[in-house]
Design a protein around this motif. Structure first.
Motif, PDB file in Angstrom:
ATOM      1  N   GLY A   1       2.319   4.710   0.090  1.00  0.00           N
ATOM      2  CA  GLY A   1       2.708   3.829  -0.998  1.00  0.00           C
ATOM      3  C   GLY A   1       2.735   4.545  -2.330  1.00  0.00           C
ATOM      4  N   ALA A   2       2.862   3.767  -3.396  1.00  0.00           N
ATOM      5  CA  ALA A   2       2.998   4.313  -4.740  1.00  0.00           C
ATOM      6  C   ALA A   2       1.800   5.147  -5.168  1.00  0.00           C
ATOM      7  CB  ALA A   2       3.220   3.172  -5.736  1.00  0.00           C
ATOM      8  N   GLY A   3       0.646   4.913  -4.539  1.00  0.00           N
ATOM      9  CA  GLY A   3      -0.553   5.653  -4.898  1.00  0.00           C
ATOM     10  C   GLY A   3      -0.436   7.150  -4.681  1.00  0.00           C
TER      11      GLY A   3
ATOM     12  N   TRP B   1       7.748  -4.341  -7.320  1.00  0.00           N
ATOM     13  CA  TRP B   1       8.311  -3.017  -7.088  1.00  0.00           C
ATOM     14  C   TRP B   1       7.643  -1.935  -7.918  1.00  0.00           C
ATOM     15  CZ3 TRP B   1      11.718  -1.902  -3.242  1.00  0.00           C
ATOM     16  CH2 TRP B   1      12.305  -3.001  -2.599  1.00  0.00           C
TER      17      TRP B   1
ATOM     18  N   GLN C   1       4.004  -0.873 -10.203  1.00  0.00           N
ATOM     19  CA  GLN C   1       2.595  -1.199 -10.365  1.00  0.00           C
ATOM     20  C   GLN C   1       2.176  -1.343 -11.825  1.00  0.00           C
ATOM     21  OE1 GLN C   1       0.381  -1.780  -7.473  1.00  0.00           O
ATOM     22  NE2 GLN C   1       2.537  -2.116  -7.007  1.00  0.00           N
TER      23      GLN C   1
ATOM     24  N   GLU D   1       6.760   0.794  -5.513  1.00  0.00           N
ATOM     25  CA  GLU D   1       6.015   0.250  -4.364  1.00  0.00           C
ATOM     26  C   GLU D   1       6.995  -0.397  -3.399  1.00  0.00           C
ATOM     27  OE1 GLU D   1       3.497   0.889  -2.588  1.00  0.00           O
ATOM     28  OE2 GLU D   1       1.974   0.125  -3.967  1.00  0.00           O
TER      29      GLU D   1
ATOM     30  N   ARG E   1       3.528  -2.031   1.934  1.00  0.00           N
ATOM     31  CA  ARG E   1       2.530  -1.077   1.467  1.00  0.00           C
ATOM     32  C   ARG E   1       1.594  -1.727   0.466  1.00  0.00           C
ATOM     33  NH1 ARG E   1       6.942   1.239   3.317  1.00  0.00           N
ATOM     34  NH2 ARG E   1       7.101   3.478   3.661  1.00  0.00           N
ATOM     35  N   LEU E   2       0.346  -1.298   0.473  1.00  0.00           N
ATOM     36  CA  LEU E   2      -0.642  -1.662  -0.534  1.00  0.00           C
ATOM     37  C   LEU E   2      -0.540  -3.119  -0.963  1.00  0.00           C
ATOM     38  CD1 LEU E   2      -0.516   1.664  -2.575  1.00  0.00           C
ATOM     39  CD2 LEU E   2      -2.149   0.998  -0.819  1.00  0.00           C
ATOM     40  N   SER E   3      -0.089  -3.358  -2.205  1.00  0.00           N
ATOM     41  CA  SER E   3      -0.005  -4.728  -2.706  1.00  0.00           C
ATOM     42  C   SER E   3       1.121  -5.518  -2.053  1.00  0.00           C
ATOM     43  CB  SER E   3       0.203  -4.709  -4.228  1.00  0.00           C
ATOM     44  OG  SER E   3       1.432  -4.081  -4.555  1.00  0.00           O
ATOM     45  N   ARG E   4       1.922  -4.867  -1.200  1.00  0.00           N
ATOM     46  CA  ARG E   4       3.071  -5.543  -0.584  1.00  0.00           C
ATOM     47  C   ARG E   4       2.962  -5.555   0.945  1.00  0.00           C
ATOM     48  NH1 ARG E   4       8.774  -4.006  -2.786  1.00  0.00           N
ATOM     49  NH2 ARG E   4       9.109  -6.062  -1.852  1.00  0.00           N
TER      50      ARG E   4
ATOM     51  N   PRO F   1       7.811   6.811  -2.828  1.00  0.00           N
ATOM     52  CA  PRO F   1       6.851   7.427  -1.890  1.00  0.00           C
ATOM     53  C   PRO F   1       7.490   7.791  -0.554  1.00  0.00           C
ATOM     54  CG  PRO F   1       6.475   5.068  -2.040  1.00  0.00           C
ATOM     55  CD  PRO F   1       7.486   5.401  -3.099  1.00  0.00           C
TER      56      PRO F   1
END
Length: 254
Positions: free
Chosen positions: A40-42, A18, A20, A60, A64-67, A35
């Motif tokens: 995502g969190a980026g 959850w 990063q 996150e 999304r992204l890593s998920r 977000p």
């Protein structure tokens, strides 16, 4: 809550899911930054990690992204419950949630569910560029088909200085479509009032959610309104006046 469904899935937990980065054990306060739809969190990459003892922690979300492999719940109620399970170990200092547009509704739902549970409750709720729950569902994306949503994504990616590669747009399109459908299902005619103060943030040049459409938030809790210069997505740049407002609010419960 009105759109809650029981979910037997075990919510994933841990800062590697959850969050990063590992939250600082010395932080005096935390703001969890959620977000907006399709991202995502980026999106909080320009935000400070800490300011005045307050830690800003991008969240996150699933898919999304890593998920990417994590399934996205189908309602805000389910998503909020999973998010609480994933973050509860970090609710040991005064905390708040910041949500922009779509994620403002998720931030509200998380805040309301925490209050219902009777555990730690938020110090403040920050909602940017979003109508109150009882005034929706609303938003022009609700009426868009996939082609129109893809064009919207391409425009946003270009505005962020990146190239909208077809493969990237395709991935984000699936994410955005899922987010739009969650928003469509979120019907809350009588939203519960949260005990913490709400700061509702509007933007002068916002063509997506004009500030005058945000007047319903006092139904959800004691609300202070802030209006900042700029377009809908200016929050991405962490404007100094926005960051200052978040910091001041974390030390002022009025």
């Amino acid at each position: 809550m009105t759109d809650f469904k029981p979910n037997a899935r075990r919510a994933a937990t841990g800062h590697g899911v959850w969050l990063q980065r590992t939250p600082s054990p010395t932080a005096a306060r935390r703001v969890f930054c959620v977000p907006h739809a399709g991202f995502g969190a980026g999106v909080f990459g320009n935000w400070p990690e800490q300011r005045h003892g307050i830690e800003f922690l991008p969240v996150e979300l699933p898919g999304r992204l890593s998920r990417f492999a994590d399934p996205m719940p189908t309602t805000f109620g389910e998503l909020a419950r999973d998010m609480i399970a994933g973050l509860e170990r970090y609710l040991d200092v005064p905390f708040a949630f910041f949500g922009h547009c779509w994620s403002a509704l998720l931030a509200y739902e998380v805040t309301a569910q925490l209050q219902e549970r009777g555990g730690p409750t938020a110090t403040r709720l920050y909602v940017s560029s979003q109508q109150a729950p009882q005034d929706g569902p609303a938003g022009r994306m609700l009426g868009m088909d996939d082609t129109q949503l893809a064009m919207e994504l391409e425009s946003t990616i270009r505005a962020q200085g990146n190239k909208p590669y077809p493969e990237l747009v395709s991935i984000y399109l699936d994410m955005l479509r899922a987010d739009v459908e969650i928003s469509r299902r979120y019907v809350v005619p009588e939203p519960p009032r949260v005990s913490c103060p709400i700061t509702a943030i509007g933007w002068t040049d916002d063509c997506e959610v004009p500030p005058d459409q945000m007047g319903g938030w006092p139904v959800c809790g004691d609300t202070a309104f802030k209006l900042f210069a700029g377009p809908h997505d200016r929050f991405i740049d962490a404007p100094p006046e926005l960051v200052k407002t978040l910091c001041v609010g974390m030390y002022d419960r009025g």
